[in-house]
Motif scaffolding. Structure first.
Motif, mmCIF file in Angstrom:
data_model
loop_
_atom_site.group_PDB
_atom_site.id
_atom_site.type_symbol
_atom_site.label_atom_id
_atom_site.label_comp_id
_atom_site.label_asym_id
_atom_site.label_seq_id
_atom_site.Cartn_x
_atom_site.Cartn_y
_atom_site.Cartn_z
ATOM 1 N N PRO A 543 0.810 -1.225 0.000
ATOM 2 C CA PRO A 543 0.000 0.000 0.000
ATOM 3 C C PRO A 543 0.841 1.271 0.000
ATOM 4 C CG PRO A 543 -0.942 -1.595 1.508
ATOM 5 C CD PRO A 543 0.379 -2.151 1.073
ATOM 6 N N GLN A 544 1.933 1.283 0.781
ATOM 7 C CA GLN A 544 2.780 2.465 0.822
ATOM 8 C C GLN A 544 3.521 2.664 -0.500
ATOM 9 O OE1 GLN A 544 2.881 4.808 3.182
ATOM 10 N NE2 GLN A 544 1.199 3.618 4.109
ATOM 11 N N ILE A 545 3.932 1.548 -1.127
ATOM 12 C CA ILE A 545 4.618 1.643 -2.425
ATOM 13 C C ILE A 545 3.688 2.230 -3.471
ATOM 14 C CG2 ILE A 545 5.563 0.246 -4.310
ATOM 15 C CD1 ILE A 545 6.740 -1.599 -2.174
ATOM 16 N N LEU A 546 2.430 1.766 -3.496
ATOM 17 C CA LEU A 546 1.460 2.288 -4.459
ATOM 18 C C LEU A 546 1.211 3.773 -4.236
ATOM 19 C CD1 LEU A 546 -0.590 1.806 -6.731
ATOM 20 C CD2 LEU A 546 -2.254 1.161 -4.989
ATOM 21 N N LYS A 547 1.053 4.166 -2.968
ATOM 22 C CA LYS A 547 0.802 5.585 -2.660
ATOM 23 C C LYS A 547 1.984 6.455 -3.077
ATOM 24 C CE LYS A 547 -2.347 4.647 1.189
ATOM 25 N NZ LYS A 547 -2.531 4.658 2.667
ATOM 26 N N LYS A 548 3.207 5.976 -2.813
ATOM 27 C CA LYS A 548 4.392 6.743 -3.209
ATOM 28 C C LYS A 548 4.494 6.864 -4.728
ATOM 29 C CE LYS A 548 7.317 5.562 0.773
ATOM 30 N NZ LYS A 548 8.532 4.813 1.191
ATOM 31 N N ALA A 549 4.196 5.764 -5.433
ATOM 32 C CA ALA A 549 4.270 5.782 -6.899
ATOM 33 C C ALA A 549 3.308 6.804 -7.475
ATOM 34 C CB ALA A 549 3.968 4.392 -7.449
ATOM 35 N N ILE A 550 2.086 6.846 -6.934
ATOM 36 C CA ILE A 550 1.074 7.794 -7.422
ATOM 37 C C ILE A 550 1.443 9.220 -7.022
ATOM 38 C CG2 ILE A 550 -1.343 8.477 -7.192
ATOM 39 C CD1 ILE A 550 -1.961 5.462 -6.865
ATOM 40 N N SER A 551 1.941 9.383 -5.796
ATOM 41 C CA SER A 551 2.323 10.717 -5.325
ATOM 42 C C SER A 551 3.469 11.294 -6.154
ATOM 43 C CB SER A 551 2.722 10.644 -3.848
ATOM 44 O OG SER A 551 3.156 11.901 -3.386
ATOM 45 N N HIS A 552 4.474 10.454 -6.474
ATOM 46 C CA HIS A 552 5.616 10.929 -7.269
ATOM 47 C C HIS A 552 5.208 11.294 -8.694
ATOM 48 C CE1 HIS A 552 8.578 8.607 -4.448
ATOM 49 N NE2 HIS A 552 8.137 9.735 -3.921
ATOM 50 N N ALA A 553 4.081 10.758 -9.152
ATOM 51 C CA ALA A 553 3.619 11.056 -10.511
ATOM 52 C C ALA A 553 3.072 12.469 -10.630
ATOM 53 C CB ALA A 553 2.553 10.057 -10.939
ATOM 54 N N GLN A 554 2.859 13.137 -9.483
ATOM 55 C CA GLN A 554 2.306 14.500 -9.528
ATOM 56 C C GLN A 554 3.289 15.501 -10.112
ATOM 57 O OE1 GLN A 554 -0.405 15.645 -6.000
ATOM 58 N NE2 GLN A 554 1.051 14.227 -5.103
#
Length: 617
Positions: A543-554
């Motif tokens: 879950p944290q990896i997915l959130k970081k991946a999406i956050s870095h895409a900003q």
């Protein structure tokens, strides 16, 4: 090297070696390989010597119409280009003439060991290492030829070709640069620079101006040692240009029941290999009768070696050899992926329970993840992937056998393709189709944004030959896959190039609704990898990896240019995706870094609602 292919002259194994993966990818059959002392073309499988390590995947083999696959081991090579020059005396001639001179002056003991000047290519007179020609010609039908040096220098000089042309190659003439500084002269007085050699239709124009038919393609396939009649006019290219060789490589996951432990043990047995050799040597019309006649004896022999019951072994052999084959399946098609999707989601399980040989799956409790839009997460502890080279093209990339310019790497009666396999691990994520449908239905801008990419694809070179609709779902899943690979590489220590994706995206009209991503390691030894990737798929990490991946895409270092792009990358097949945010090494991506858009993942400056994962920001 026609004589060398026929006689199978051994090359130095230290200086002439490539990895198995290279021999299937960039240095595959038909490709030129720059070794330290000479340039060679990888010859057709029919010329390879010795036993090849066999790879079995029945599903993949039946789809491609072969019996098995083989790891490149004792690979044969052909000498090409054939034109070499001496940097001291500047003599420029085909290899056969260099070899003739070498034989006249070489020490008899050396000549006995190395009749064809394979060990050390040098000018017999100057003792200088020979330099291979820099340019070659290719045509749209896949032929590879030497540049027509003799015809070029005489035609450009407006002189007839002399009876005994002797050429010299000169570089760096004073006051000239580029191709004008490279000149070729003949002993008859004809001389010409290489100016115009790379011009479009230069050979056709030379023929028209001179009223000749000199410069049509010679139809050479050096990897097969054959020449065909070809009506095309070739194109001049640098020897190392990317357009010289486009390999066509198909890949397949080995799934149950083909991955079952007993099936794997049978395929690895000596008795089974002996049976396959006998079957492959039979004429097609005799194979069935031979199998039926010898099956009881073969079953007994294999069962004894693997330590299994004869009935279990017989069932597997019947499935392999006697089950009626369905019509040939398109390996790149949806139906082939559906079978893998069933295995990854657990809808197909092994007949031997958890005792698996090449495929092991652990289904996780999705409630522990507390992530929206995800239906299931499966940890694939063990997986085997087979990558096979089936053909290549030149000038323009081809995708399958029906494409213009496709050249098959083997003869029709050869029952195997060159291939290599990797054993690793992976994470499979399945998404809620209903959430994706609602996202598309509630946001007309999503459809409009995806249509821009789909329209660009339809007008591209590949799109004209392989029409398809690029959907918002596919773009979102593909972009998320790239973002996850980048983040997983950072978290678990794998290099990005050692991770690969496999996308599962289709609708009910295609045969089954699929919405999934499989990220797996594309490296590892015979026992697979060490579990680092699978560990990141557990509820306390993913879950944290997915959130970081999406956050870095900003954010992207090229924003706002990147996020506001109307089309970038190859044929403008990406929107908000560039080398600073969404692109990966070519080995990772199934789609050659196309069909990517961060906007459909996190939204854009002016419309956050189009981002499918906006609620996780």
């Amino acid at each position: 090297m026609s004589e060398q292919i026929k006689r199978k002259v051994d090359l130095n194994r230290v200086s002439h070696s490539v990895r198995a993966a290279q021999a299937v990818l960039q240095y595959g059959v038909g490709a030129m390989v720059d070794f330290p002392d000479q340039t060679l073309v990888t010859a057709a499988p029919e010329y390879w010597s010795g036993d090849t390590g066999r790879i079995y995947d029945d599903r993949f083999a039946k789809a491609l119409g072969v019996d098995y696959f083989a790891i490149p081991t004792n690979i044969a090579y052909a000498r090409f280009p054939e034109w070499y020059f001496c940097p001291k005396c500047r003599k420029f001639q085909p290899l056969r003439k260099w070899v003739d001179e070498y034989r006249k002056s070489a020490n008899p003991k050396i000549l006995e060991r190395d009749e064809y000047m394979v060990e050390h290519m040098q000018c017999p007179k100057c003792k200088q290492d020979l330099v291979v020609a820099r340019i070659v010609t290719v045509c749209e039908k896949g032929h590879l030829n030497d540049f027509p040096w003799v015809k070029w220098v005489h035609t450009k000089s407006k002189k007839p070709v002399c009876g005994t042309p002797a050429l010299k190659f000169k570089t760096g003439a004073s006051g000239t640069e580029g191709l004008e500084g490279l000149s070729v002269s003949c002993s008859c007085g004809a001389t010409a620079s290489l100016k115009g050699a790379f011009d479009k239709d230069c050979f056709e124009k030379l023929d028209q101006d001179a009223g000749t038919d000199f410069f049509r393609c010679s139809g050479n396939h050096p990897f097969r040692h054959i020449r065909e009649k070809c009506p095309c006019y070739p194109k001049t290219v640098q020897r190392g240009a990317s357009s010289v060789y486009f390999p066509i490589v198909y890949s397949s996951l080995v799934i149950p029941p083909y991955a079952d432990k007993l099936n794997v043990k049978i395929e690895q047995s000596k008795a089974f290999e002996d049976c396959v050799t006998i079957i492959s040597d039979e004429e097609p019309e005799d194979k069935l009768n031979t199998i039926k006649k010898r099956l009881p004896k073969w079953t007994e022999k294999i069962a004894l070696e693997v330590g299994a019951s004869k009935s279990d072994v017989e069932k597997i052999l019947i499935k392999k050899w006697l089950e009626p084959e369905t019509s040939e399946v398109d390996v790149t098609g949806i139906q082939y992926r559906i079978d893998e999707y069933y295995a990854l989601t657990g809808e197909i399980s092994s007949s031997s329970g958890k005792a698996l040989g090449d495929f092991s799956r652990e289904e996780m409790d999705i409630k522990e993840y507390k992530i929206p839009h995800i239906k299931s997460v499966s940890l694939i502890d063990k997986v085997r992937v087979v990558n096979a080279l089936i053909g290549f093209s030149r000038i323009s990339p081809a995708m399958n056998r029906n494409d213009k310019g496709f050249v098959d790497v083997k003869e029709s009666d050869t029952r195997w393709y060159p291939a290599y396999e990797v054993r690793g691990e992976g994470i499979f994520i399945e998404f809620e189709q209903s959430d994706i449908d609602k996202w598309i239905r509630d946001n007309p801008a999503v459809i409009e944004r995806a249509k821009r990419i789909s329209d660009n694809y339809s007008t591209s070179f590949i799109g004209k030959n392989h029409p398809r609709t690029i959907t918002p779902k596919f773009i979102m899943l593909h972009t998320l896959s790239h973002l996850l690979i980048s983040q997983l590489s950072f978290e678990c220590g794998y290099s990005i190039a050692s991770l690969s994706e496999r996308l599962y995206c289709s609708e009910e009209s295609d045969g089954k609704t699929m919405a999934g991503i499989f990220i797996y390691t594309a490296s590892g030894d015979s026992e697979g990898t060490l579990g680092g990737l699978v560990r990141q798929g557990r509820p306390d990490a993913f879950p944290q990896i997915l959130k970081k991946a999406i956050s870095h895409a900003q954010t992207c270092s090229n924003d706002p240019v990147c996020i506001m792009s109307k089309g970038q990358g190859r044929d403008s097949l990406n929107l908000a995706a560039c080398h600073a945010c969404g692109l990966l090494p070519e080995t990772c991506c199934e789609e050659r870094n196309a069909f990517l858009d961060r906007g459909l993942v996190i939204g854009t400056y002016d419309n956050k609602e189009i981002g499918f994962w906006r609620d996780m920001l």
